[in-house]
Design a protein around this motif. Structure first.
Motif, PDB file in Angstrom:
ATOM      1  N   GLN A  23       0.835  -1.200   0.000  1.00 13.44           N
ATOM      2  CA  GLN A  23       0.000   0.000   0.000  1.00 13.44           C
ATOM      3  C   GLN A  23       0.874   1.256   0.000  1.00 13.44           C
ATOM      4  N   LEU A  24       1.920   1.244   0.804  1.00 13.79           N
ATOM      5  CA  LEU A  24       2.825   2.385   0.864  1.00 13.79           C
ATOM      6  C   LEU A  24       3.519   2.603  -0.475  1.00 13.79           C
ATOM      7  N   ARG A  25       3.957   1.511  -1.101  1.00 13.04           N
ATOM      8  CA  ARG A  25       4.585   1.618  -2.423  1.00 13.04           C
ATOM      9  C   ARG A  25       3.630   2.246  -3.438  1.00 13.04           C
ATOM     10  N   ARG A  26       2.399   1.774  -3.442  1.00 15.59           N
ATOM     11  CA  ARG A  26       1.408   2.312  -4.380  1.00 15.59           C
ATOM     12  C   ARG A  26       1.142   3.789  -4.109  1.00 15.59           C
ATOM     13  N   PHE A  27       1.069   4.141  -2.838  1.00 16.47           N
ATOM     14  CA  PHE A  27       0.813   5.531  -2.480  1.00 16.47           C
ATOM     15  C   PHE A  27       1.941   6.446  -2.962  1.00 16.47           C
ATOM     16  N   ILE A  28       3.181   6.044  -2.704  1.00 20.41           N
ATOM     17  CA  ILE A  28       4.326   6.856  -3.134  1.00 20.41           C
ATOM     18  C   ILE A  28       4.363   6.956  -4.650  1.00 20.41           C
ATOM     19  N   LYS A  29       4.120   5.857  -5.323  1.00 22.60           N
ATOM     20  CA  LYS A  29       4.108   5.863  -6.791  1.00 22.60           C
ATOM     21  C   LYS A  29       3.014   6.797  -7.309  1.00 22.60           C
ATOM     22  N   ALA A  30       1.856   6.758  -6.688  1.00 20.63           N
ATOM     23  CA  ALA A  30       0.730   7.578  -7.138  1.00 20.63           C
ATOM     24  C   ALA A  30       0.945   9.060  -6.835  1.00 20.63           C
ATOM     25  N   THR A  31       1.529   9.383  -5.694  1.00 20.43           N
ATOM     26  CA  THR A  31       1.668  10.783  -5.299  1.00 20.43           C
ATOM     27  C   THR A  31       2.948  11.434  -5.794  1.00 20.43           C
ATOM     28  N   HIS A  32       3.997  10.648  -5.992  1.00 22.65           N
ATOM     29  CA  HIS A  32       5.290  11.219  -6.383  1.00 22.65           C
ATOM     30  C   HIS A  32       5.770  10.726  -7.750  1.00 22.65           C
ATOM     31  N   ASN A  33       5.015   9.847  -8.348  1.00 20.61           N
ATOM     32  CA  ASN A  33       5.312   9.313  -9.680  1.00 20.61           C
ATOM     33  C   ASN A  33       6.713   8.698  -9.769  1.00 20.61           C
ATOM     34  N   ARG A  34       7.121   8.026  -8.714  1.00 20.81           N
ATOM     35  CA  ARG A  34       8.406   7.320  -8.724  1.00 20.81           C
ATOM     36  C   ARG A  34       8.376   6.211  -7.690  1.00 20.81           C
ATOM     37  N   ARG A  35       9.327   5.289  -7.813  1.00 22.64           N
ATOM     38  CA  ARG A  35       9.411   4.190  -6.857  1.00 22.64           C
ATOM     39  C   ARG A  35       9.883   4.732  -5.503  1.00 22.64           C
ATOM     40  N   PRO A  36       9.514   4.074  -4.395  1.00 29.66           N
ATOM     41  CA  PRO A  36       9.924   4.562  -3.078  1.00 29.66           C
ATOM     42  C   PRO A  36      11.436   4.776  -2.959  1.00 29.66           C
ATOM     43  N   HIS A  37      12.224   3.854  -3.479  1.00 27.49           N
ATOM     44  CA  HIS A  37      13.678   3.987  -3.386  1.00 27.49           C
ATOM     45  C   HIS A  37      14.152   5.247  -4.114  1.00 27.49           C
ATOM     46  N   ASP A  38      13.612   5.489  -5.297  1.00 27.28           N
ATOM     47  CA  ASP A  38      13.981   6.677  -6.065  1.00 27.28           C
ATOM     48  C   ASP A  38      13.528   7.955  -5.362  1.00 27.28           C
ATOM     49  N   TRP A  39      12.344   7.897  -4.782  1.00 23.59           N
ATOM     50  CA  TRP A  39      11.814   9.051  -4.061  1.00 23.59           C
ATOM     51  C   TRP A  39      12.693   9.383  -2.853  1.00 23.59           C
ATOM     52  N   LEU A  40      13.085   8.368  -2.095  1.00 26.32           N
ATOM     53  CA  LEU A  40      13.960   8.605  -0.942  1.00 26.32           C
ATOM     54  C   LEU A  40      15.321   9.137  -1.376  1.00 26.32           C
ATOM     55  N   ASN A  41      15.853   8.608  -2.458  1.00 27.30           N
ATOM     56  CA  ASN A  41      17.134   9.108  -2.960  1.00 27.30           C
ATOM     57  C   ASN A  41      17.035  10.571  -3.365  1.00 27.30           C
ATOM     58  N   LYS A  42      15.918  10.956  -3.962  1.00 29.13           N
ATOM     59  CA  LYS A  42      15.713  12.348  -4.347  1.00 29.13           C
ATOM     60  C   LYS A  42      15.698  13.233  -3.098  1.00 29.13           C
ATOM     61  N   LEU A  43      15.006  12.792  -2.060  1.00 31.72           N
ATOM     62  CA  LEU A  43      14.967  13.560  -0.814  1.00 31.72           C
ATOM     63  C   LEU A  43      16.355  13.688  -0.202  1.00 31.72           C
ATOM     64  N   ARG A  44      17.119  12.596  -0.206  1.00 29.19           N
ATOM     65  CA  ARG A  44      18.485  12.629   0.343  1.00 29.19           C
ATOM     66  C   ARG A  44      19.359  13.590  -0.447  1.00 29.19           C
ATOM     67  N   LEU A  45      19.228  13.582  -1.748  1.00 29.13           N
ATOM     68  CA  LEU A  45      20.027  14.459  -2.585  1.00 29.13           C
ATOM     69  C   LEU A  45      19.650  15.925  -2.353  1.00 29.13           C
ATOM     70  N   GLN A  46      18.367  16.215  -2.238  1.00 32.06           N
ATOM     71  CA  GLN A  46      17.939  17.582  -1.965  1.00 32.06           C
ATOM     72  C   GLN A  46      18.524  18.075  -0.639  1.00 32.06           C
ATOM     73  N   ARG A  47      18.492  17.212   0.354  1.00 33.71           N
ATOM     74  CA  ARG A  47      19.066  17.572   1.662  1.00 33.71           C
ATOM     75  C   ARG A  47      20.575  17.775   1.547  1.00 33.71           C
ATOM     76  N   ALA A  48      21.243  16.924   0.797  1.00 27.41           N
ATOM     77  CA  ALA A  48      22.687  17.048   0.605  1.00 27.41           C
ATOM     78  C   ALA A  48      23.033  18.370  -0.079  1.00 27.41           C
ATOM     79  N   LEU A  49      22.250  18.756  -1.069  1.00 27.17           N
ATOM     80  CA  LEU A  49      22.486  20.025  -1.761  1.00 27.17           C
ATOM     81  C   LEU A  49      22.352  21.201  -0.801  1.00 27.17           C
TER      82      LEU A  49
END
Length: 75
Positions: A10-36
């Motif tokens: 359910q969590l995977r589907r929610f992240i895919k539906a709301t962020h249009n990416r896989r959970p792993h990719d979404w978390l990596n994007k968040l980590r990169l934004q924080r790193a920047l």
């Protein structure tokens, strides 16, 4: 994830539906934004990599270079 009272699928589907990416990719994007943000504040790469769980400073450095936008200066 018991804290959310939803199943993993359910969590995977929610992240895919709301962020249009896989959970792993979404978390990596968040980590990169924080790193920047941390890099722009003058934090050292080693410190950022440790804080955000990057295994390699070289990998973090490459990702930052690929994703940093030049700061706009006024002249």
């Amino acid at each position: 994830p018991l804290l959310l009272h939803v199943s993993t699928p359910q969590l995977r589907r929610f992240i895919k539906a709301t962020h249009n990416r896989r959970p792993h990719d979404w978390l990596n994007k968040l980590r990169l934004q924080r790193a920047l943000r941390l890099r722009r504040r003058g934090k050292y790469l080693k410190e950022i990599a440790e804080m955000l769980g990057f295994k390699s400073i070289c990998h973090l450095s490459r990702l930052l270079k690929e994703n940093e936008k030049p700061m706009q200066g006024g002249s």
